[in-house]
Motif scaffolding. Structure first.
Motif, PDB file in Angstrom:
ATOM      1  N   GLU A   5       1.588  12.203 -14.156  1.00 22.03           N
ATOM      2  CA  GLU A   5       2.183  11.413 -15.235  1.00 22.03           C
ATOM      3  C   GLU A   5       2.962  12.286 -16.208  1.00 22.03           C
ATOM      4  O   GLU A   5       3.943  11.829 -16.825  1.00 22.03           O
ATOM      5  CB  GLU A   5       1.094  10.640 -15.986  1.00 22.03           C
ATOM      6  N   THR A   6       2.546  13.546 -16.359  1.00 22.47           N
ATOM      7  CA  THR A   6       3.263  14.469 -17.246  1.00 22.47           C
ATOM      8  C   THR A   6       4.631  14.797 -16.677  1.00 22.47           C
ATOM      9  O   THR A   6       5.645  14.786 -17.395  1.00 22.47           O
ATOM     10  CB  THR A   6       2.445  15.759 -17.448  1.00 22.47           C
ATOM     11  N   PHE A   7       4.681  15.087 -15.387  1.00 20.97           N
ATOM     12  CA  PHE A   7       5.977  15.329 -14.748  1.00 20.97           C
ATOM     13  C   PHE A   7       6.865  14.095 -14.868  1.00 20.97           C
ATOM     14  O   PHE A   7       8.070  14.196 -15.136  1.00 20.97           O
ATOM     15  CB  PHE A   7       5.787  15.696 -13.274  1.00 20.97           C
ATOM     16  N   ALA A   8       6.291  12.923 -14.650  1.00 16.25           N
ATOM     17  CA  ALA A   8       7.069  11.688 -14.731  1.00 16.25           C
ATOM     18  C   ALA A   8       7.617  11.484 -16.140  1.00 16.25           C
ATOM     19  O   ALA A   8       8.784  11.089 -16.321  1.00 16.25           O
ATOM     20  CB  ALA A   8       6.209  10.498 -14.313  1.00 16.25           C
ATOM     21  N   PHE A   9       6.792  11.751 -17.151  1.00 13.35           N
ATOM     22  CA  PHE A   9       7.238  11.595 -18.529  1.00 13.35           C
ATOM     23  C   PHE A   9       8.390  12.544 -18.846  1.00 13.35           C
ATOM     24  O   PHE A   9       9.389  12.149 -19.466  1.00 13.35           O
ATOM     25  CB  PHE A   9       6.069  11.848 -19.490  1.00 13.35           C
ATOM     26  N   LEU A  10       8.272  13.798 -18.436  1.00 15.11           N
ATOM     27  CA  LEU A  10       9.327  14.777 -18.704  1.00 15.11           C
ATOM     28  C   LEU A  10      10.628  14.399 -17.996  1.00 15.11           C
ATOM     29  O   LEU A  10      11.717  14.540 -18.553  1.00 15.11           O
ATOM     30  CB  LEU A  10       8.880  16.170 -18.272  1.00 15.11           C
ATOM     31  N   ALA A  11      10.514  13.915 -16.761  1.00 17.03           N
ATOM     32  CA  ALA A  11      11.703  13.503 -16.018  1.00 17.03           C
ATOM     33  C   ALA A  11      12.379  12.310 -16.705  1.00 17.03           C
ATOM     34  O   ALA A  11      13.617  12.264 -16.808  1.00 17.03           O
ATOM     35  CB  ALA A  11      11.331  13.161 -14.581  1.00 17.03           C
ATOM     36  N   ASP A  12      11.579  11.359 -17.164  1.00 13.00           N
ATOM     37  CA  ASP A  12      12.142  10.196 -17.858  1.00 13.00           C
ATOM     38  C   ASP A  12      12.768  10.598 -19.186  1.00 13.00           C
ATOM     39  O   ASP A  12      13.828  10.081 -19.566  1.00 13.00           O
ATOM     40  CB  ASP A  12      11.057   9.145 -18.091  1.00 13.00           C
ATOM     41  N   LEU A  13      12.118  11.512 -19.898  1.00 13.01           N
ATOM     42  CA  LEU A  13      12.643  11.970 -21.181  1.00 13.01           C
ATOM     43  C   LEU A  13      14.000  12.649 -21.017  1.00 13.01           C
ATOM     44  O   LEU A  13      14.887  12.516 -21.862  1.00 13.01           O
ATOM     45  CB  LEU A  13      11.650  12.927 -21.842  1.00 13.01           C
ATOM     46  N   ALA A  14      14.180  13.364 -19.918  1.00 13.28           N
ATOM     47  CA  ALA A  14      15.435  14.079 -19.682  1.00 13.28           C
ATOM     48  C   ALA A  14      16.629  13.125 -19.613  1.00 13.28           C
ATOM     49  O   ALA A  14      17.749  13.506 -19.973  1.00 13.28           O
ATOM     50  CB  ALA A  14      15.340  14.896 -18.396  1.00 13.28           C
ATOM     51  N   ASP A  27       2.446   6.565 -26.193  1.00 11.68           N
ATOM     52  CA  ASP A  27       1.200   6.754 -25.446  1.00 11.68           C
ATOM     53  C   ASP A  27       1.392   7.781 -24.335  1.00 11.68           C
ATOM     54  O   ASP A  27       0.542   8.661 -24.129  1.00 11.68           O
ATOM     55  CB  ASP A  27       0.717   5.431 -24.853  1.00 11.68           C
ATOM     56  N   ALA A  28       2.503   7.684 -23.611  1.00  4.05           N
ATOM     57  CA  ALA A  28       2.788   8.653 -22.546  1.00  4.05           C
ATOM     58  C   ALA A  28       3.014  10.037 -23.131  1.00  4.05           C
ATOM     59  O   ALA A  28       2.578  11.051 -22.560  1.00  4.05           O
ATOM     60  CB  ALA A  28       4.010   8.204 -21.748  1.00  4.05           C
ATOM     61  N   ARG A  29       3.680  10.094 -24.289  1.00  5.95           N
ATOM     62  CA  ARG A  29       3.874  11.383 -24.968  1.00  5.95           C
ATOM     63  C   ARG A  29       2.542  12.006 -25.343  1.00  5.95           C
ATOM     64  O   ARG A  29       2.315  13.202 -25.101  1.00  5.95           O
ATOM     65  CB  ARG A  29       4.725  11.179 -26.221  1.00  5.95           C
ATOM     66  N   ASP A  30       1.664  11.212 -25.922  1.00  8.79           N
ATOM     67  CA  ASP A  30       0.369  11.738 -26.355  1.00  8.79           C
ATOM     68  C   ASP A  30      -0.470  12.191 -25.157  1.00  8.79           C
ATOM     69  O   ASP A  30      -1.193  13.196 -25.243  1.00  8.79           O
ATOM     70  CB  ASP A  30      -0.388  10.680 -27.159  1.00  8.79           C
ATOM     71  N   ASP A  31      -0.369  11.466 -24.052  1.00  9.13           N
ATOM     72  CA  ASP A  31      -1.086  11.884 -22.839  1.00  9.13           C
ATOM     73  C   ASP A  31      -0.558  13.236 -22.356  1.00  9.13           C
ATOM     74  O   ASP A  31      -1.340  14.100 -21.929  1.00  9.13           O
ATOM     75  CB  ASP A  31      -0.920  10.842 -21.738  1.00  9.13           C
ATOM     76  N   ALA A  32       0.759  13.427 -22.415  1.00 12.34           N
ATOM     77  CA  ALA A  32       1.346  14.706 -22.008  1.00 12.34           C
ATOM     78  C   ALA A  32       0.874  15.825 -22.928  1.00 12.34           C
ATOM     79  O   ALA A  32       0.537  16.927 -22.464  1.00 12.34           O
ATOM     80  CB  ALA A  32       2.867  14.608 -22.007  1.00 12.34           C
ATOM     81  N   THR A  66       5.252  24.668 -26.939  1.00 16.54           N
ATOM     82  CA  THR A  66       6.416  24.207 -27.669  1.00 16.54           C
ATOM     83  C   THR A  66       6.347  22.699 -27.890  1.00 16.54           C
ATOM     84  O   THR A  66       5.704  21.971 -27.144  1.00 16.54           O
ATOM     85  CB  THR A  66       7.705  24.558 -26.911  1.00 16.54           C
ATOM     86  N   ARG A  67       7.026  22.250 -28.919  1.00 16.16           N
ATOM     87  CA  ARG A  67       7.043  20.835 -29.253  1.00 16.16           C
ATOM     88  C   ARG A  67       8.282  20.154 -28.669  1.00 16.16           C
ATOM     89  O   ARG A  67       9.284  20.806 -28.373  1.00 16.16           O
ATOM     90  CB  ARG A  67       7.031  20.668 -30.785  1.00 16.16           C
ATOM     91  N   PHE A  68       8.201  18.839 -28.532  1.00 16.45           N
ATOM     92  CA  PHE A  68       9.339  18.101 -27.990  1.00 16.45           C
ATOM     93  C   PHE A  68      10.529  18.090 -28.939  1.00 16.45           C
ATOM     94  O   PHE A  68      11.665  18.327 -28.524  1.00 16.45           O
ATOM     95  CB  PHE A  68       8.939  16.656 -27.670  1.00 16.45           C
ATOM     96  N   PHE A  69      10.273  17.809 -30.215  1.00 12.18           N
ATOM     97  CA  PHE A  69      11.377  17.677 -31.167  1.00 12.18           C
ATOM     98  C   PHE A  69      12.051  19.025 -31.396  1.00 12.18           C
ATOM     99  O   PHE A  69      11.395  20.039 -31.606  1.00 12.18           O
ATOM    100  CB  PHE A  69      10.882  17.110 -32.498  1.00 12.18           C
ATOM    101  N   GLN A  70      13.375  19.016 -31.381  1.00 10.54           N
ATOM    102  CA  GLN A  70      14.141  20.222 -31.623  1.00 10.54           C
ATOM    103  C   GLN A  70      14.814  20.145 -32.994  1.00 10.54           C
ATOM    104  O   GLN A  70      15.526  19.175 -33.285  1.00 10.54           O
ATOM    105  CB  GLN A  70      15.238  20.410 -30.556  1.00 10.54           C
ATOM    106  N   GLU A  71      14.579  21.145 -33.821  1.00 13.10           N
ATOM    107  CA  GLU A  71      15.283  21.215 -35.094  1.00 13.10           C
ATOM    108  C   GLU A  71      16.783  21.329 -34.815  1.00 13.10           C
ATOM    109  O   GLU A  71      17.191  21.967 -33.839  1.00 13.10           O
ATOM    110  CB  GLU A  71      14.805  22.423 -35.898  1.00 13.10           C
TER     111      GLU A  71
END
Length: 217
Positions: A5-14, A27-32, A66-71
């Protein structure tokens, strides 16, 4: 190790790099994030098998990736979020000290040791070390186990076109002095990281990379 599910979330986020999409998939973010924390804990739990200094450091797992959000000042392109994560196992801070990392990104996973984004002070220390002992790095790169594990040798995320001011282009370490941070990395198939037993491979990768970490201590 890495959950499907983590790989799936990252692929979808891209392909959905927007705040509205991220808000809808909290929810998917928090699971990752929980997955990343668990991986960081595992890397520290096994640290005595590859680097006793990391084992003794007592770094908090939730502060080790590292965090998802980029300054805005750190963004490459227009993406708001990183669609990958680096999980660190360091005895110090990842921008100040060489340490170990696992990069998780669908289709581009790798592990090794590095100081890829050094502070100004850390970059100066790195360059001075290279000038003081170029043969030390040469010996590491010539080590058969290191060469087999890291066939690409030493790599950098950013390289200058010329040796920085204050250093000579004829210096034996000139090619490395151009690197703005450096490290070694071993590519890993995504499927391999789905198996908990991959920790044994990561330990061997980190143990071999410890030569580079100790050189820059």
């Amino acid at each position: 190790m890495v959950e499907p599910e983590t790989f799936a979330f990252l692929a979808d986020l891209a392909v959905n790099n927007r705040k509205a999409w991220m808000d809808k998939h909290r929810d998917a973010r928090d699971d990752a994030l929980r997955n990343f924390t668990g991986i960081a804990m595992t890397l520290y739990d096994y640290a005595d098998r590859y680097d006793p200094f990391v084992a003794e450091a007592g770094i908090k797992p939730k502060q080790s990736y590292t965090r998802f959000f980029q300054e805005p000042r750190d963004r490459i392109g227009r993406d708001i979020y990183r669609a990958n994560v680096d999980i660190f196992a360091n005895a110090g801070h990842p921008s100040e000290d060489f340490g170990y990392f696992l990069h998780i990104e669908p289709g581009n996973c790798h592990a090794g040791a590095a100081l890829f984004q050094p502070s100004k002070e850390a970059l100066a220390r790195m360059r001075n070390r290279l000038v003081d002992d170029p043969d030390g790095l040469k010996d590491i790169l010539a080590d058969p186990e290191f060469r087999e594990t890291f066939p690409g040798g030493v790599v950098a995320q950013k390289t200058l076109s010329a040796v920085p001011d204050g250093f000579s282009s004829s210096d034996p370490a000139a090619s490395y002095l151009k690197m703005v941070g450096l490290g070694c990395r071993k590519d890993l198939p995504d499927a391999l990281l789905l198996d908990d037993d991959v920790i044994d491979l990561l330990i061997e990768v980190f143990r071999t990379a410890s030569q580079l970490v100790r050189y820059f201590d």
